[in-house]
Design a protein around this motif. Structure first.
Motif, short mmCIF file in Angstrom:
data_model
loop_
_atom_site.label_atom_id
_atom_site.label_comp_id
_atom_site.label_asym_id
_atom_site.label_seq_id
_atom_site.Cartn_x
_atom_site.Cartn_y
_atom_site.Cartn_z
N VAL A 213 0.86 -1.19 0.00
CA VAL A 213 0.00 0.00 0.00
C VAL A 213 0.89 1.23 0.00
O VAL A 213 1.80 1.36 0.82
CB VAL A 213 -0.93 0.03 1.23
N THR A 214 0.62 2.14 -0.93
CA THR A 214 1.41 3.38 -1.04
C THR A 214 0.50 4.59 -0.95
O THR A 214 -0.52 4.66 -1.65
CB THR A 214 2.18 3.43 -2.38
N LEU A 215 0.87 5.52 -0.10
CA LEU A 215 0.22 6.83 -0.05
C LEU A 215 1.25 7.86 -0.47
O LEU A 215 2.37 7.87 0.05
CB LEU A 215 -0.29 7.15 1.35
N LYS A 216 0.87 8.72 -1.42
CA LYS A 216 1.83 9.72 -1.89
C LYS A 216 1.12 11.03 -2.21
O LYS A 216 -0.06 11.05 -2.57
CB LYS A 216 2.56 9.21 -3.13
N CYS A 217 1.86 12.09 -2.07
CA CYS A 217 1.44 13.39 -2.59
C CYS A 217 2.37 13.70 -3.75
O CYS A 217 3.59 13.73 -3.58
CB CYS A 217 1.54 14.48 -1.52
N ARG A 218 1.80 13.89 -4.94
CA ARG A 218 2.61 14.11 -6.13
C ARG A 218 2.14 15.37 -6.85
O ARG A 218 0.97 15.47 -7.23
CB ARG A 218 2.52 12.89 -7.06
N THR A 219 3.07 16.32 -7.01
CA THR A 219 2.72 17.60 -7.61
C THR A 219 3.95 18.22 -8.25
O THR A 219 5.07 17.80 -8.01
CB THR A 219 2.13 18.55 -6.54
N HIS A 220 3.71 19.23 -9.08
CA HIS A 220 4.82 19.93 -9.73
C HIS A 220 5.57 20.81 -8.74
O HIS A 220 6.72 21.18 -8.98
CB HIS A 220 4.30 20.81 -10.88
N ASP A 221 4.93 21.17 -7.64
CA ASP A 221 5.52 22.07 -6.64
C ASP A 221 6.19 21.24 -5.55
O ASP A 221 5.50 20.58 -4.76
CB ASP A 221 4.42 22.96 -6.05
N ILE A 222 7.51 21.27 -5.49
CA ILE A 222 8.23 20.45 -4.52
C ILE A 222 7.87 20.84 -3.09
O ILE A 222 7.79 19.99 -2.20
CB ILE A 222 9.76 20.53 -4.76
#
Length: 275
Positions: free
Chosen positions: A92-101
């Motif tokens: 199970v993976t939870l991630k926040c992925r965005t262009h803004d580091i």
């Protein structure tokens, strides 16, 4: 070239057209073309001739209103398969992925202390608008390796928060139902084949593989050619090697132009929204 100090992994991704990807001869042709390209560009490629293809089910959870997606959060489950059999434990993976580091870094995916996890902060490098270009998105990940399938979620946000307390800070109603994105039948069958290792410099060796997403065996949706490497204290300052990887990625797009599918990520295809 200076990497951001938060980055622990760099992963380069190219979407591949689905036609014929369920045939081993097609994958062999792609692998051979990459091998020739590496020789031409003097990049060592330790090719794996007899690698085993791994199978797994992949699906995503979100609210009916896709509140996770609107917050740039992804909740993914991977179920390993042995032939027709699904394992009793899943990743199970939870991630926040965005262009803004900075935005990605602000989200805390860390699970509760009693659960073992791996934390990864990835720079994911994608093809830009044109061949031979690149752009980056940043992914703040917590990965749980061995969660019993029967105990993952009971279909509410509060049950997800029991694993990942950080989702409670997203401003989503805790009673919001959770469901598989696209419905219970929208599980993807992924075939993943390691191709080998690419050497770009001292301490910068990238694992290369191709993943094929299918609705069912014989029905490819898309492929993804990816290569990635860890970033640590020993290789972080190897600017020449990091630049060489970036250059290789841009040139590889031109070499594989006839193979490439338009789009950003596999997840974007599931949601129908670009990243």
């Amino acid at each position: 070239m200076k990497l951001h100090p938060s980055v622990t992994n760099r992963e380069f991704k190219l979407l591949i057209k689905p036609k014929g990807l369920d045939r081993r001869s097609r994958i062999t042709a792609l692998s051979d073309q990459i091998l020739k390209f590496c020789k031409k560009n003097k990049v060592e490629f330790f090719h794996l001739d007899n690698a085993t293809t791994g199978l797994r089910n992949i699906y995503f959870y979100d609210t009916p209103g896709e509140d996770f997606r609107r917050n740039n959060v992804i909740l993914r489950v991977r179920e390993s398969r042995q032939n027709v059999w699904v394992d009793d434990f899943c990743e199970v993976t939870l991630k926040c992925r965005t262009h803004d580091i900075g935005e990605s870094a602000k989200f805390n995916p860390t699970p509760k202390k009693s659960i073992k996890s791996r934390i990864r902060f990835k720079e994911e490098i994608l093809r830009g608008d044109e061949l031979g270009s690149k752009r980056s998105i940043y992914s703040n990940n917590a990965i749980l390796d061995a969660i019993p399938i029967d105990s993952i979620f009971d279909r509410t946000l509060s049950s997800v928060a029991k694993f990942f307390p950080g989702v409670a800070n997203l401003g989503i109603d805790k009673k919001s139902p959770m469901r598989i994105v696209g419905g219970n039948t929208n599980k993807i069958l992924e075939a993943c084949l390691p191709l080998g290792n690419l050497v770009f410099g001292d301490g910068v060796q990238a694992h290369c593989e191709i993943a094929i997403w299918m609705k069912s065996v014989g029905d490819p949706i898309v492929g993804e050619l990816a290569f990635s490497y860890r970033v640590n204290d020993e290789n972080r300052g190897q600017a020449k090697a990091h630049k060489r990887v970036d250059k290789f990625f841009k040139q590889l797009q031109i070499e594989l132009a006839d193979w490439l599918e338009i789009g950003s990520t596999k997840t974007a295809l599931i949601y129908g929204k670009p990243e």
